[in-house]
Motif scaffolding. Structure first.
Motif, PDB file in Angstrom:
ATOM      1  N   SER A 128      31.457  44.200  35.024  1.00 45.91           N
ATOM      2  CA  SER A 128      30.227  44.176  35.816  1.00 45.91           C
ATOM      3  C   SER A 128      30.236  45.260  36.880  1.00 45.91           C
ATOM      4  N   SER A 129      31.416  45.583  37.442  1.00 47.31           N
ATOM      5  CA  SER A 129      31.452  46.655  38.442  1.00 47.31           C
ATOM      6  C   SER A 129      31.286  48.005  37.771  1.00 47.31           C
ATOM      7  N   THR A 171      35.703  40.287  33.351  1.00 48.02           N
ATOM      8  CA  THR A 171      34.267  40.188  33.612  1.00 48.02           C
ATOM      9  C   THR A 171      33.895  40.949  34.868  1.00 48.02           C
ATOM     10  N   GLU A 172      34.683  40.789  35.923  1.00 45.95           N
ATOM     11  CA  GLU A 172      34.410  41.514  37.167  1.00 45.95           C
ATOM     12  C   GLU A 172      34.565  43.009  36.964  1.00 45.95           C
ATOM     13  N   LEU A 177      38.165  36.306  34.051  1.00 42.88           N
ATOM     14  CA  LEU A 177      37.385  36.627  35.248  1.00 42.88           C
ATOM     15  C   LEU A 177      37.602  38.062  35.684  1.00 42.88           C
ATOM     16  N   ASP A 178      38.856  38.521  35.636  1.00 43.05           N
ATOM     17  CA  ASP A 178      39.158  39.905  36.008  1.00 43.05           C
ATOM     18  C   ASP A 178      38.451  40.878  35.080  1.00 43.05           C
TER      19      ASP A 178
END
Length: 109
Positions: free
Chosen positions: A102-103, A98-99, A95-96
């Motif tokens: 995406s940022s 992916t975030e 998740l980290d």
């Protein structure tokens, strides 16, 4: 956010998500007029508050959640706690990542 923690401003959450009242509240089974009352300061019952947290803060798709999923998680925690911790850590890392990607993508656009 802790379980059943007081959500002080559901309107702020809704606005950050860019949703109108109908879209926001219907996802957790609350009418637009009921949601409007909560946004105006009426006390929100714990089940509604928790659904709001799960759906709009934690981004849980309730249509995909099954009782069996929770039973599996509880079984894994009880019988293989090390495996559970390892899997939880791997998911958080994913998740980290992916975030982070995406940022960086939104910055590049």
């Amino acid at each position: 956010m802790k379980l059943f923690e007081k959500i002080t401003n559901p309107r702020e959450i809704r606005r950050k998500l860019g949703l109108n009242q109908q879209e926001f509240w219907s996802r957790i089974g609350v009418t637009q007029s009921g949601g409007s009352r909560y946004e105006s300061g009426r006390n929100m019952p714990k089940p509604v508050r928790e659904l709001l947290r799960l759906v709009h803060v934690e981004q849980v798709d309730l249509a995909r959640v099954r009782r069996e999923d929770f039973e599996i998680v509880e079984y894994l925690k009880e019988t293989h706690p090390d495996l559970y911790k390892s899997l939880r850590k791997a998911v958080r890392a994913k998740l980290d990542a992916t975030e982070g990607s995406s940022s960086s993508e939104s910055v590049a656009s």
